[in-house]
Design an enzyme around this catalytic site. Structure first.
Site, PDB file in Angstrom:
ATOM      1  N   THR A 296     -10.418  15.936  -9.561  1.00  0.00           N
ATOM      2  CA  THR A 296     -11.456  15.945 -10.606  1.00  0.00           C
ATOM      3  C   THR A 296     -12.388  14.757 -10.458  1.00  0.00           C
ATOM      4  OG1 THR A 296      -9.843  14.885 -12.021  1.00  0.00           O
ATOM      5  CG2 THR A 296     -10.158  17.208 -12.318  1.00  0.00           C
TER       6      THR A 296
ATOM      7  N   ASP B 169      -1.177  17.882 -13.202  1.00  0.00           N
ATOM      8  CA  ASP B 169      -2.011  17.928 -11.993  1.00  0.00           C
ATOM      9  C   ASP B 169      -1.174  18.289 -10.781  1.00  0.00           C
ATOM     10  OD1 ASP B 169      -4.117  17.208 -13.497  1.00  0.00           O
ATOM     11  OD2 ASP B 169      -4.574  15.320 -12.494  1.00  0.00           O
TER      12      ASP B 169
END
Length: 527
Positions: free
Chosen positions: A94, A387
């Protein structure tokens, strides 16, 4: 003659140079904000909300930081958006995606200043992105056939993902947890079957993976604490439907005995409902809503474990895991699908009692219990683990793996550079700029670790001119290292998503030549 204004009084428009300037400045400011969180030595940010309670979030996750910002600049919003999409799509990368898009715009700004048309830059970027992707594709490793090797690939990817997060100190432990949890999913990317429970206390090392399902509830009084071969009915039903509701109904009686009759009738209705439920031949009843004292007594007498007010996520997951369905009517037992599990018992984690279902139908389910010093720590640990789980579940489907640590960027930059030399015309400047932007990622990783980035990146570039080179930045020793030996790997899917999203976002912002801001709606004074 003055030209009439088309827009309303308070609306503003920026044209040409100024609009482009505003876009570039906004996008680059966002990039500079998150780029310090990149890499294993990236730092965290504290986000403090202005709402009640002044909640504090401590995080390293690019998407979480950007989601919490309230920003006026339209170009910055585009970057925040791609970071969100990256988070939903593949879970990791990200920060990289925002940094790469920002660097592409920083380079584009110089090219625009040198009088190269934005469309030329865009077409150059397009060609360069395609070339970079192909260069990576030629160097991917795919160990789909060899289960042992593939598992070690997954371990490496998990460790690499976790090394830039709060869990980096115990990354062996958590990488193992994440890989075990994802291997149970047997190729599905539905992470709902992996439940994460956060319990403050202990240290992060005490976190563990539990096969089965843990429900964050206590077992009621006077009920069996342990049930083997449980048949579970999961329901979402109100147990007090039959009470005369106090507000809205008026009952006039002429003696106390009539009141007693009404109460008796209510109890009778409740008893009927409970008997219908018990008629399913169950020994565990889990309800989304409250189960009141009287039905609870009846269940206890029948030796049925009744759990009330289980949260909705818990209920849905429990139904999924035990193979049951959520029921709300109980008139025909044969159509209701019951859940099964081998054992239900009460366990203690820290100071809290929880209910543990083991031996569940869906072998894919498991629960990860996170322990840690404080709530902030646990929230961040959960984000980091999420994640890792996302990346692993994507990698199980798309098994291609590349090395990490700035290696893929250097491989792509080298290919793009060669392409720039062969391309005639102004596009070649844009292609060259693309390669410079790619090199910015290893540069920032080195900068964040306090290393001499110019020197290291120059060494890396020289290394990469040799054939089949695996060199990347080894942040721990502060030098150029062999990524294959150090076991630093990343998922190809993540890298590809970063590359393509960043290029598209940069293109979109580059195309802008006018920003029109609408006038705010006026509030009428109601005085």
């Amino acid at each position: 003659m003055a030209i009439e204004r088309i827009l309303k009084d308070d609306a503003s428009e920026e044209k040409g140079e100024r609009a482009r300037m505003a876009s570039f400045v906004g996008a680059i400011a966002i990039t500079d904000l998150v780029k310090t969180t990149l890499g294993p030595k990236g730092m965290d940010k504290i986000l403090q909300s202005t709402g009640r309670g002044q909640e504090v979030t401590v995080t390293n996750d690019g998407a979480t930081i950007l989601k919490s910002l309230h920003i006026d600049n339209p170009a910055a919003k585009v970057l925040i958006d791609i970071s969100k999409v990256q988070d939903d799509e593949v879970g990791d990368g990200t920060t990289s995606v925002v940094v790469l898009a920002g660097e592409l715009l920083r380079e584009a700004e110089k090219l625009v200043a040198a009088k190269i048309h934005p469309m030329t830059i865009i077409s150059g970027y397009r060609i360069a992105a395609e070339c970079a992707r192909n260069a990576l594709l030629q160097r991917v490793v795919d160990n789909k056939e060899n289960a042992e090797k593939f598992k070690s690939d997954l371990m490496k990817i998990a460790k690499t993902t976790l090394s830039s997060k709060i869990l980096s100190q115990d990354k062996e432990h958590f990488a193992q947890l994440a890989v075990d949890a994802v291997m149970r999913l047997k190729g599905s990317t539905n992470l709902e079957a992996i439940q994460i429970i956060k319990k403050p206390g202990g240290s992060l090392k005490d976190s563990f993976l539990d096969e089965g399902f843990i429900l964050d509830k206590k077992i009621g009084l006077g009920q069996p604490k342990r049930i083997e071969n449980a048949k579970i009915l999961v329901a979402n039903t109100a147990m007090d439907t039959d009470k005369v509701k106090i507000y809205g109904a008026r009952v006039r009686v002429d003696s106390m005995s009539k009141v007693a009759e009404i109460e008796g009738a209510e109890k009778e209705k409740m008893r009927e409902k409970v008997q219908k439920i018990i008629a399913h031949g169950i020994n565990c009843f889990v309800n989304r809503q409250l189960i009141y004292n009287f039905p609870e007594e009846l269940f206890a007498d029948a030796g049925v474990l009744a759990i009330e007010h289980a949260d909705f996520d818990g209920i849905e997951r429990l139904a999924l895991v035990t193979g049951g369905e959520i029921a709300s009517t109980f008139d025909n037992p044969e159509s209701v699908k019951l859940g099964h599990c081998k054992l239900i018992e009460e366990i203690m984690i820290g100071e809290d009692k929880l209910i543990h279902f083991s031996g569940v139908e869906m072998g894919q389910a498991c629960t990860i219990v996170l322990r840690g010093a404080s709530h902030h720590m646990l929230d961040e640990a959960e984000r980091s683990l999420h994640d890792a789980l996302c990346v692993l579940s994507q990698t199980v489907n798309d098994t291609r793996v590349v090395l990490g640590g700035g290696w893929p960027e250097m491989v792509m930059a080298k290919a793009v550079d060669e392409l720039a030399r062969q391309t005639p015309g102004k596009k070649s400047h844009a292609i060259e700029a693309f390669s410079r932007s790619l090199v910015a990622i290893p540069t920032i990783i080195a900068d964040n670790a306090g290393l001499d980035s110019a020197d290291l990146v120059a060494q890396l570039r020289a290394e990469h001119h040799k054939e089949g080179c695996n060199a990347g930045i080894d942040v721990i020793s502060g030098s150029v290292g062999d990524m294959a030996e150090l076991g630093i790997s990343e998922s190809f899917k993540v890298k590809q998503a970063v590359l393509l999203s960043a290029t598209e976002a940069a293109e979109m912002i580059l195309r802008v030549d006018e920003i029109i801001t609408c006038a705010p709606r006026k509030r009428e004074d109601r005085m």
